[in-house]
Design an enzyme around this catalytic site. Structure first.
Site, PDB file in Angstrom:
ATOM      1  N   ARG A  13      15.704 -28.032  91.025  1.00  0.00           N
ATOM      2  CA  ARG A  13      16.932 -27.760  91.787  1.00  0.00           C
ATOM      3  C   ARG A  13      18.128 -27.357  90.918  1.00  0.00           C
ATOM      4  O   ARG A  13      19.198 -27.064  91.421  1.00  0.00           O
ATOM      5  CB  ARG A  13      17.284 -28.971  92.657  1.00  0.00           C
ATOM      6  N   ASN A 373      59.393 -18.105  54.535  1.00  0.00           N
ATOM      7  CA  ASN A 373      59.641 -17.578  55.874  1.00  0.00           C
ATOM      8  C   ASN A 373      58.817 -16.315  56.062  1.00  0.00           C
ATOM      9  O   ASN A 373      58.970 -15.348  55.308  1.00  0.00           O
ATOM     10  CB  ASN A 373      61.134 -17.285  56.042  1.00  0.00           C
ATOM     11  N   SER A 401      60.038  -8.644  58.292  1.00  0.00           N
ATOM     12  CA  SER A 401      59.206  -8.346  59.459  1.00  0.00           C
ATOM     13  C   SER A 401      58.331  -7.125  59.235  1.00  0.00           C
ATOM     14  O   SER A 401      58.660  -6.246  58.434  1.00  0.00           O
ATOM     15  CB  SER A 401      60.103  -8.085  60.666  1.00  0.00           C
ATOM     16  N   ALA A 419      61.688  -5.499  55.136  1.00  0.00           N
ATOM     17  CA  ALA A 419      60.945  -5.250  56.371  1.00  0.00           C
ATOM     18  C   ALA A 419      60.138  -3.969  56.249  1.00  0.00           C
ATOM     19  O   ALA A 419      60.577  -2.993  55.649  1.00  0.00           O
ATOM     20  CB  ALA A 419      61.916  -5.147  57.541  1.00  0.00           C
TER      21      ALA A 419
END
Ligand code: UD1
Ligand code: CA
Length: 452
Positions: A13, A373, A401, A419
């Site tokens: 089942r 950072n 960044s 960046a």
């Protein structure tokens, strides 16, 4: 004591190719739950697993030195199953029969059953059910157990009985050696019924005792996905209750899943829909937001893990801030007060105290120093298509960044990357390094206009 676990049945089942006892509850095969309970009780005895349907799959999945495996082929009933185990049992000891598809049975219920049989008698674990349909019924006379009758063989009067056979029983092994070969199969299913040993014991004048499970769900079997899901919820409810009793604050005990072991310090709060897998250790004063998945991690004191974060095989130091939507992959080691923000992925990297990668970054195969950072959109290019290389970022570096660090590469202590830099060779300490096309503004330039 000998313990025999019956696990040869097909589980038709379940509508699955996987043998029934390998279906998982709380992330672990049903049979593993029963084995764990057996090990908790067994003392010096042997555990014997009767397997059959699904061939060697079950044995291969759960092989272990403390198990004697017995293949039952064909499967001619529960009595036939225990008979196959007999040569592996210590004849001087008692034998306890458990079912591989009854995963939630608790050691304290079994201990009560074993105590009932301490005088060398047969003892059955029985339960009183509002709906006894499908189970063998316990037939008593003047309160004493006489026999068990299966649903399919029972008369109308017997079917009205509410005391059922859970299937779990214990008997002197020497008695089993006498009774099992004597079983017949003249019954509705043409099987050798283990339950017929009860009438044999009675005919020999051996007392038959009973004990009852602490709660009826302990003896519930799994025959279908519906029953499996129901037992999963009961089990998770128990885990949640235990955590709350230890002081853990759960936003909703019905929306927590623990598939493994979760240990929490004092004053931990867990929001809804979190899943904990494997071994997870959480320190004091930790807050875990909604919808987090945490697998095999250790989380230090005072950590905040915000919603929708996914952590695996990571070590998170005290007071870190993770997420929302952060991913810590295997080999991540974060020291104290590290911040990993939204859509930041960290893999096989260590990040030292007070460093931050707050937005949209990939930090892989890296060693990151203190107070670093990492600006938004930073990517460690660790993979050249063939090999992985390491990136080292020393203390107090500032990564601008949208920077790519093409490994192997080192950013010196206190260095700044402008960046948009694509760093292909080491950045010297305390220096600004920038790789960027020079910006130009073209005077008199006109936007194109649409042709007529
Ligand atoms: C059995 C009991 C019934 C009890 C019920 C509880 C018998 C005859 N009946 O019925 O009184 O109320 O359990 O759930 O014992 N198995 C084998 N080999 C076999 C047959 C079964 O290993 O040849 C295993 C199954 O995998 C399962 C367990 O034994 O784990 C019980 O088998 P199942 O067929 O479910 O027994 P029931 O008919 O439900
Ligand atoms: Ca059954």
């Amino acid at each position: 004591m000998n313990i025999v676990i019956l696990a040869a049945g097909q589980g038709r089942r379940m509508h699955s190719d996987l043998p029934k006892v390998l279906h998982t509850l709380a992330g672990k095969p049903l049979l593993s739950h029963v084995l764990e309970t057996a090990r908790a009780l067994k003392g010096s005895g042997r555990i014997c697993v009767v397997y059959g349907h699904g061939g060697e799959t079950v044995r291969n999945a759960l092989s272990s030195d403390d198990i004697a495996w017995v293949r039952q082929e064909p499967q001619l009933g529960t009595g036939h199953a225990v008979l196959q185990a007999l040569p592996h049992l210590d004849p001087a000891a008692q034998t306890l029969v458990l079912y591989g598809d009854v995963p939630l049975i608790r050691p304290d219920s079994l201990t009560r059953l074993i105590t009932e049989a301490a005088d060398g008698s047969l003892a059955l674990l029985t339960a009183f059910l509002d709906d006894p349909h499908g189970y063998g019924r316990i037939v008593r006379s003047s309160g004493r157990i006489q026999r068990i009758v299966e649903e399919k063989d029972a008369s109308e009067v017997e079917r009205a009985l509410h005391e059922i056979n859970t299937g779990i029983l214990t008997a002197p092994t020497a008695c089993l050696a006498r009774w099992l070969p004597a079983l017949g199969k003249h019954n509705a299913q043409g099987e050798y019924y283990l339950t017929d040993i009860v009438a044999l014991a009675v005919s020999e004048g051996l007392p038959v005792h009973s004990a009852h499970p602490g709660r009826n769900w302990e003896v519930a079997g799994v025959n279908s996905q519906v029953q499996l899901a129901a037992l999963e919820r009961i089990h998770q409810g128990q885990v949640a209750e235990q955590l709350m009793e230890q002081g853990v604050h759960l936003a909703d005990p019905a929306r927590l899943d623990v598939r493994g072991e979760l240990h929490c310090g004092r004053d931990v709060f867990i929001d809804v829909n979190c899943v904990f897998v494997g071994q997870v250790d959480i320190g004091a004063d930790v807050v875990i937001g909604a919808n987090c998945v945490i697998k095999d991690c250790s989380i230090g004191e005072g950590v905040r893990i915000h919603a929708f974060s996914h952590l695996e095989d990571a070590s998170v130091g005290p007071n870190c801030r993770i997420g929302p939507y952060a991913r810590l992959r295997p080999g991540t080691v974060l020291a104290e007060d590290v911040h990993i923000g939204n859509f930041v992925e960290v893999k096989n990297s260590s990040i030292a105290e007070h460093s931050k990668a707050n937005h949209l970054s990939y930090v892989g195969d890296s060693t990151v120093g203190r107070r670093v950072n990492i600006g938004a959109g930073t990517i460690t290019c660790n993979y050249d298509g063939v090999n992985k290389h390491r990136t080292v970022i020393e203390d107090d570096a500032f990564i601008g960044s949208d920077t790519q660090l093409v490994a192997p590469v080192t950013v010196g202590r206190g260095a700044t990357l402008g960046a948009g830099t694509t760093l292909t060779s080491n950045a010297p300490p305390d220096t600004l390094t920038v790789s960027r096309a020079k910006q130009v503004s073209i005077a008199g330039w006109k936007r194109p206009v649409k042709k007529k």
